[in-house]
Structures are given as structure tokens and as C-alpha cells.
Design a protein around this motif. Sequence first.
Motif, PDB file in Angstrom:
ATOM      1  N   ALA A  34     -15.089  -0.283   1.656  1.00  0.00           N
ATOM      2  CA  ALA A  34     -14.727   1.099   1.365  1.00  0.00           C
ATOM      3  C   ALA A  34     -13.210   1.264   1.269  1.00  0.00           C
ATOM      4  CB  ALA A  34     -15.295   2.028   2.427  1.00  0.00           C
ATOM      5  N   CYS A  35     -12.480   0.660   2.206  1.00  0.00           N
ATOM      6  CA  CYS A  35     -11.018   0.777   2.186  1.00  0.00           C
ATOM      7  C   CYS A  35     -10.423  -0.013   1.022  1.00  0.00           C
ATOM      8  CB  CYS A  35     -10.439   0.303   3.518  1.00  0.00           C
ATOM      9  SG  CYS A  35     -10.766   1.434   4.905  1.00  0.00           S
ATOM     10  N   TRP A  36     -11.049  -1.129   0.676  1.00  0.00           N
ATOM     11  CA  TRP A  36     -10.581  -1.907  -0.475  1.00  0.00           C
ATOM     12  C   TRP A  36     -10.680  -1.073  -1.751  1.00  0.00           C
ATOM     13  CZ3 TRP A  36      -8.310  -6.683  -0.912  1.00  0.00           C
ATOM     14  CH2 TRP A  36      -8.204  -7.203  -2.210  1.00  0.00           C
ATOM     15  N   ARG A  37     -11.810  -0.361  -1.915  1.00  0.00           N
ATOM     16  CA  ARG A  37     -11.992   0.470  -3.110  1.00  0.00           C
ATOM     17  C   ARG A  37     -10.986   1.609  -3.159  1.00  0.00           C
ATOM     18  NH1 ARG A  37     -17.470  -0.250  -1.707  1.00  0.00           N
ATOM     19  NH2 ARG A  37     -17.504   1.811  -0.700  1.00  0.00           N
ATOM     20  N   ASP A  38     -10.513   2.051  -1.985  1.00  0.00           N
ATOM     21  CA  ASP A  38      -9.575   3.166  -1.914  1.00  0.00           C
ATOM     22  C   ASP A  38      -8.122   2.706  -1.954  1.00  0.00           C
ATOM     23  OD1 ASP A  38      -9.017   5.923  -1.714  1.00  0.00           O
ATOM     24  OD2 ASP A  38      -8.688   5.757   0.454  1.00  0.00           O
ATOM     25  N   THR A  39      -7.909   1.403  -2.126  1.00  0.00           N
ATOM     26  CA  THR A  39      -6.550   0.854  -2.164  1.00  0.00           C
ATOM     27  C   THR A  39      -6.173   0.576  -3.617  1.00  0.00           C
ATOM     28  OG1 THR A  39      -6.869  -0.178   0.012  1.00  0.00           O
ATOM     29  CG2 THR A  39      -5.024  -0.967  -1.310  1.00  0.00           C
ATOM     30  N   PRO A  40      -5.213   1.305  -4.171  1.00  0.00           N
ATOM     31  CA  PRO A  40      -4.886   1.181  -5.600  1.00  0.00           C
ATOM     32  C   PRO A  40      -3.977  -0.011  -5.911  1.00  0.00           C
ATOM     33  CG  PRO A  40      -3.553   2.891  -4.611  1.00  0.00           C
ATOM     34  CD  PRO A  40      -4.458   2.393  -3.520  1.00  0.00           C
ATOM     35  N   PHE A  41      -4.587  -1.171  -6.060  1.00  0.00           N
ATOM     36  CA  PHE A  41      -3.831  -2.361  -6.447  1.00  0.00           C
ATOM     37  C   PHE A  41      -3.367  -2.211  -7.895  1.00  0.00           C
ATOM     38  CE2 PHE A  41      -6.357  -3.895  -2.914  1.00  0.00           C
ATOM     39  CZ  PHE A  41      -5.474  -4.726  -2.242  1.00  0.00           C
ATOM     40  N   LEU A  42      -2.144  -2.650  -8.148  1.00  0.00           N
ATOM     41  CA  LEU A  42      -1.596  -2.589  -9.497  1.00  0.00           C
ATOM     42  C   LEU A  42      -2.002  -3.825 -10.287  1.00  0.00           C
ATOM     43  CD1 LEU A  42       1.966  -1.147  -8.842  1.00  0.00           C
ATOM     44  CD2 LEU A  42       0.257  -0.172 -10.370  1.00  0.00           C
ATOM     45  N   GLY A  43      -2.490  -3.607 -11.480  1.00  0.00           N
ATOM     46  CA  GLY A  43      -2.863  -4.698 -12.361  1.00  0.00           C
ATOM     47  C   GLY A  43      -2.734  -4.246 -13.800  1.00  0.00           C
ATOM     48  N   GLY A  44      -3.002  -5.133 -14.713  1.00  0.00           N
ATOM     49  CA  GLY A  44      -2.882  -4.774 -16.117  1.00  0.00           C
ATOM     50  C   GLY A  44      -1.434  -4.687 -16.546  1.00  0.00           C
ATOM     51  N   LEU A  45      -1.171  -3.820 -17.516  1.00  0.00           N
ATOM     52  CA  LEU A  45       0.171  -3.707 -18.064  1.00  0.00           C
ATOM     53  C   LEU A  45       1.064  -2.889 -17.143  1.00  0.00           C
ATOM     54  CD1 LEU A  45       1.885  -4.393 -20.588  1.00  0.00           C
ATOM     55  CD2 LEU A  45       1.231  -2.155 -21.510  1.00  0.00           C
ATOM     56  N   MET A  77      13.990  -8.251 -13.233  1.00  0.00           N
ATOM     57  CA  MET A  77      12.564  -7.941 -13.292  1.00  0.00           C
ATOM     58  C   MET A  77      12.105  -7.359 -11.964  1.00  0.00           C
ATOM     59  SD  MET A  77      10.869 -11.190 -15.312  1.00  0.00           S
ATOM     60  CE  MET A  77       9.277 -10.342 -15.491  1.00  0.00           C
ATOM     61  N   GLY A  78      11.038  -6.560 -12.008  1.00  0.00           N
ATOM     62  CA  GLY A  78      10.516  -5.970 -10.784  1.00  0.00           C
ATOM     63  C   GLY A  78       9.003  -5.840 -10.832  1.00  0.00           C
ATOM     64  N   ARG A  79       8.393  -5.917  -9.667  1.00  0.00           N
ATOM     65  CA  ARG A  79       6.947  -5.779  -9.547  1.00  0.00           C
ATOM     66  C   ARG A  79       6.610  -5.076  -8.231  1.00  0.00           C
ATOM     67  NH1 ARG A  79       7.147  -7.212 -14.065  1.00  0.00           N
ATOM     68  NH2 ARG A  79       5.779  -8.621 -15.247  1.00  0.00           N
ATOM     69  N   ALA A  80       5.399  -4.530  -8.158  1.00  0.00           N
ATOM     70  CA  ALA A  80       4.871  -3.934  -6.934  1.00  0.00           C
ATOM     71  C   ALA A  80       3.409  -4.326  -6.824  1.00  0.00           C
ATOM     72  CB  ALA A  80       5.015  -2.421  -6.955  1.00  0.00           C
ATOM     73  N   ALA A  81       2.911  -4.388  -5.598  1.00  0.00           N
ATOM     74  CA  ALA A  81       1.519  -4.773  -5.384  1.00  0.00           C
ATOM     75  C   ALA A  81       0.574  -3.587  -5.467  1.00  0.00           C
ATOM     76  CB  ALA A  81       1.370  -5.467  -4.033  1.00  0.00           C
ATOM     77  N   LEU A  82       1.031  -2.408  -5.010  1.00  0.00           N
ATOM     78  CA  LEU A  82       0.157  -1.241  -4.889  1.00  0.00           C
ATOM     79  C   LEU A  82       0.809   0.000  -5.484  1.00  0.00           C
ATOM     80  CD1 LEU A  82      -0.676  -1.685  -1.076  1.00  0.00           C
ATOM     81  CD2 LEU A  82      -2.069  -2.516  -2.980  1.00  0.00           C
ATOM     82  N   LEU A  83      -0.025   0.947  -5.835  1.00  0.00           N
ATOM     83  CA  LEU A  83       0.455   2.272  -6.199  1.00  0.00           C
ATOM     84  C   LEU A  83       0.508   3.102  -4.918  1.00  0.00           C
ATOM     85  CD1 LEU A  83       1.255   3.563  -8.904  1.00  0.00           C
ATOM     86  CD2 LEU A  83      -1.068   4.492  -9.054  1.00  0.00           C
ATOM     87  N   TYR A  84       1.602   3.810  -4.707  1.00  0.00           N
ATOM     88  CA  TYR A  84       1.826   4.505  -3.435  1.00  0.00           C
ATOM     89  C   TYR A  84       1.024   5.809  -3.373  1.00  0.00           C
ATOM     90  CZ  TYR A  84       4.394   6.375   0.585  1.00  0.00           C
ATOM     91  OH  TYR A  84       4.736   6.888   1.824  1.00  0.00           O
ATOM     92  N   ARG A  85      -0.258   5.674  -3.045  1.00  0.00           N
ATOM     93  CA  ARG A  85      -1.129   6.823  -2.831  1.00  0.00           C
ATOM     94  C   ARG A  85      -2.365   6.353  -2.076  1.00  0.00           C
ATOM     95  NH1 ARG A  85      -5.273   6.248  -6.491  1.00  0.00           N
ATOM     96  NH2 ARG A  85      -4.823   5.358  -8.540  1.00  0.00           N
ATOM     97  N   ASP A  86      -3.147   7.308  -1.604  1.00  0.00           N
ATOM     98  CA  ASP A  86      -4.422   7.013  -0.942  1.00  0.00           C
ATOM     99  C   ASP A  86      -4.240   5.974   0.171  1.00  0.00           C
ATOM    100  OD1 ASP A  86      -5.528   8.742  -2.851  1.00  0.00           O
ATOM    101  OD2 ASP A  86      -5.913   7.101  -4.243  1.00  0.00           O
TER     102      ASP A  86
END
Length: 243
Positions: A34-45, A77-86
Motif C-alpha cells: 500500500a505504501c509502495w503504491r502511494d510513493t511517487p517514484f520518478l520514471g520515464g522522461l 545534469m540532475g536527477r531525483a528519485a521521488l516526486l515530493y508529495r504523498d
Amino acid sequence: MMRGVLQTLVGLIYPPRCLSCGEQVESDFGLCPACWRDTPFLGGLVCDACGAPLPGEGDGARIECDDCMARPRPWDMGRAALLYRDQARRLVLALKHGDRTDIARPAAGWMARAAAPLAGQGMLVAPVPLHWTRLAGRRYNQSALLARHLSDRLGLDLCPDLFQRVIRTPSLDGRGTEERAEVLRGAIRAHPRRRERLAGREVLLVDDVMTSGATLAATAEAAHAAGAARVCVITLARVAKDT
């Protein structure tokens, strides 16, 4: 054999728990479904400069978001693992203000995957610094914890005190991009006894959250001033305008 028995006994007495909600999970330092589904991992473009999510698909060429094209970053260059929400926001705040230092280890694993396009052989990993008064009050620098685990994951050298925050700046919350940059002007420098490690070196800067990028920009500028050849940035989470 005895070690395996002891680990089994410990697992029976103290079963692994979800990092967020405390529900029992299969392995240490994990999230329940449940918590995994609520964690907004960044992927794609994503933007190659700041890691913000972008619509569409990439064609292999460098792509930047509107903000980074309008205001070029002082890093490569820069990257992040998650979107800062939820769930991501809750995890970041728990790490930063809730003494949940155990979150740093799995978080660094997520960051290592996001940082794969940035990391290069011989790169030096360094956290964004805290002013010593804030470090004394908080007792740890969450960015330094992330940097330590990330350097282990990537097999790169770590210098936890490569930079110093020489001015205690006020909170940046609620401030605009220009005001944040002005507040941080001259606040960060390379440590006088470490700056020789920057000469001609590639550096990977680590922070917990990127909002406007002002703190990372001030640190990147300090790295270039000390002779760094290339600077990249990685954060655990990225604030995006559509959040």
C-alpha cells in the motif's frame, strides 16, 4: 551457521516492518504494497538538468524543462528519485525532522538507480552542507546520511565535509526563486582544507529535496570556484509545479 540461526531468531522476535506505516513486510528497509503504491517514484522522461517529470517520450537527445531553459543551472545534469508529495513527502520529513535516520539507507538505493546516468568513475560524492548551528540542533545532516549510503551503493569516494555553510541563512520556505538565490549568495564555500580534492574532479552533489534548486546552485557554484571539472546533482525528492 550460528549467525544464520541468530538472524532467524531476531527476525522472529523483531519482524521487518514497513518504513512508513509499520506493517510487517518481507525484508528490512522496505515498504508494504500500500505504501509502495502511494510513493511517487520518478520514471520515464525527466528534465536532464533538474529531474522534473516531463510529458512524452525521449529520443536520446538532452531535454530540459521550461524552468531550466529559462534559468540555466550551474551544474551539468540532475536527477531525483521521488516526486515530493504523498508518501514521499512523509518519508522526507520523517528523515529530516523525525530522527528517522533508518530511512536513509533504502532511500539511497532509490537514488542510486536514479543517479545511474550521472555517476562516472572517479566521481566524488558530497552532501549539501548544514550550518554548524543547525547541525548541532538537529544532530545530523540528512543529506550527509544519504550521501554516505549512496557512495557505498555507487562505489564512489565520499567527502562529507567537502563544503561549508559559512552563513546561517533564514528559512527558504515561502520565498521565490530570486529571493532564495539572493539569501544563499556567498553562504556556501568549499572547505579550505578539502578544496584540493575538487581540482579537475567530477562531483556528485546530494540533497534531500530540490525545490527551486537555489541551495544546490550555491553549492555547485562553490564547487566550480574551487576547480571542479563537472558537477551533477541527485536528490531524494523533487518538488514539481504540478504538485
